[in-house]
Design a protein around this motif. Structure first.
Motif, PDB file in Angstrom:
ATOM      1  N   ILE A   6      15.374 -26.536 -19.244  1.00 45.61           N
ATOM      2  CA  ILE A   6      14.480 -25.875 -20.212  1.00 45.61           C
ATOM      3  C   ILE A   6      13.706 -24.774 -19.479  1.00 45.61           C
ATOM      4  O   ILE A   6      13.546 -23.659 -19.978  1.00 45.61           O
ATOM      5  N   GLU A  26      24.441 -27.363 -32.564  1.00 46.75           N
ATOM      6  CA  GLU A  26      24.234 -28.035 -31.278  1.00 46.75           C
ATOM      7  C   GLU A  26      25.580 -28.533 -30.758  1.00 46.75           C
ATOM      8  O   GLU A  26      25.891 -28.437 -29.573  1.00 46.75           O
ATOM      9  N   SER A  75      14.399 -27.087 -36.494  1.00 45.98           N
ATOM     10  CA  SER A  75      15.245 -27.367 -35.324  1.00 45.98           C
ATOM     11  C   SER A  75      16.497 -26.504 -35.364  1.00 45.98           C
ATOM     12  O   SER A  75      16.746 -25.806 -36.343  1.00 45.98           O
ATOM     13  N   TYR A 120      21.180 -33.723 -24.077  1.00 43.75           N
ATOM     14  CA  TYR A 120      19.771 -33.339 -24.152  1.00 43.75           C
ATOM     15  C   TYR A 120      19.525 -32.313 -23.068  1.00 43.75           C
ATOM     16  O   TYR A 120      20.035 -32.461 -21.963  1.00 43.75           O
ATOM     17  N   GLU A 145      13.230 -19.347 -30.385  1.00 46.76           N
ATOM     18  CA  GLU A 145      13.045 -20.703 -29.827  1.00 46.76           C
ATOM     19  C   GLU A 145      14.345 -21.496 -29.927  1.00 46.76           C
ATOM     20  O   GLU A 145      14.711 -22.254 -29.039  1.00 46.76           O
ATOM     21  N   THR A 146      15.043 -21.301 -31.062  1.00 46.00           N
ATOM     22  CA  THR A 146      16.328 -21.988 -31.261  1.00 46.00           C
ATOM     23  C   THR A 146      17.319 -21.519 -30.193  1.00 46.00           C
ATOM     24  O   THR A 146      18.079 -22.313 -29.632  1.00 46.00           O
ATOM     25  N   THR A 189      16.739 -23.139 -26.947  1.00 46.92           N
ATOM     26  CA  THR A 189      17.330 -24.492 -26.903  1.00 46.92           C
ATOM     27  C   THR A 189      18.794 -24.382 -26.491  1.00 46.92           C
ATOM     28  O   THR A 189      19.276 -25.140 -25.644  1.00 46.92           O
TER      29      THR A 189
END
Ligand code: AMP
Length: 248
Positions: free
Chosen positions: A191, A40, A34, A185, A70-71, A74
């Motif tokens: 996304i 984050e 993650s 989120y 991918e990170t 996010t």
């Protein structure tokens, strides 16, 4: 003002790390990966500053394998505007990451670089401090509150004795602690939108940074397994036992 946010791809905080049988490191195959939780929080803070009209652009950057893309997606889904991947399939030490970030900061001229206080895989807690030293800029570490005021930033820091607030002239480096905010989120539409945001890939060599390791890992070992406890009949038995052990 641009904000640069470095984000690292790490083993998920819920995953149980397994040591490689030869003791050379942690086996990350088939383990959930993650975004580093502190990163984050750093992205969330940068996006909030943009929503408040203080920042003009949030740039996420990661140094890592191609999957670190991918990170970065996010981070883009959370609200970063664009991303830079400095691709390296080998692990990159904090000093080398800091040198890479210095080159990117020289190119992008951000008003703030907001990092996590530490990456939860190696627990180094070094990169932000090293970057501040390399850039010759002020640093506010372990931030639990960040307030931009004109050409300065007030950073409230979590220290042993309580809270300390420092005022740093911009441009500055901030590393964030757990209580700074609660990251959002990423919504499904965001996304989807993140897929078309710009993500450029470069290498450390493109930036002229030598990332050859300076450290040698001698051994990685599991913590010793906890021995089972025993049940004692009463307090007298406990006191006798403690006396036997020489602790009472
Ligand atoms: P560390 O010094 O390794 O504990 O990391 C502190 C912070 O530096 C992290 O929370 C990230 O914000 C940043 N950082 C460390 N390593 C990387 C990396 N490989 N790519 C991007 N950011 C990183």
């Amino acid at each position: 003002m641009k904000i640069l946010v470095p984000v690292k791809r790490v083993i998920d905080y819920n995953a149980r790390p397994r040591v490689k049988p030869d003791g050379s490191g942690v086996d990350i195959s088939n383990v959930k990966i993650s975004i580093n939780p502190f990163d984050e929080i750093a992205i969330e803070e940068a996006v909030r500053l943009k929503e408040m009209g203080i920042a003009s652009e949030v740039i996420a950057v990661s140094v890592g394998p191609v999957k670190a893309g991918e990170t970065l997606r996010t981070a883009l889904a959370m609200g970063a505007d664009r991303a830079i991947l400095i691709q390296s399939e080998e692990a990159v030490e904090p000093l080398a990451v800091a040198k890479i970030l210095k080159v990117l900061a020289d190119e992008e001229q951000p008003g703030l670089v907001i990092l996590g206080k530490q990456a939860i895989d190696d627990d180094c807690n070094q990169t932000g401090q090293m970057l501040a030293a390399l850039m010759g800029r002020p640093q506010g570490t372990f931030a639990s509150l960040v307030k931009v005021e004109g050409d300065a930033v007030l950073v409230t820091r979590e220290i042993d004795g309580g809270l300390e607030t420092v005022k740093l002239a911009l441009p500055a480096i901030v590393t964030v602690d757990l209580r700074l905010n609660e990251p959002r989120y990423a919504s499904l539409p965001n996304i989807m939108k993140a897929r078309s945001k710009p993500l450029v890939t470069k290498t450390a060599a493109d930036l002229g940074v030598d990332i050859a390791p300076r450290l040698v890992t001698l051994k990685v070992a599991e913590p010793p397994a906890r021995g089972g406890g025993i049940k004692l009949a009463d307090v007298d038995a406990l006191v006798a036992r403690l006396k036997d052990m020489g602790v009472a």
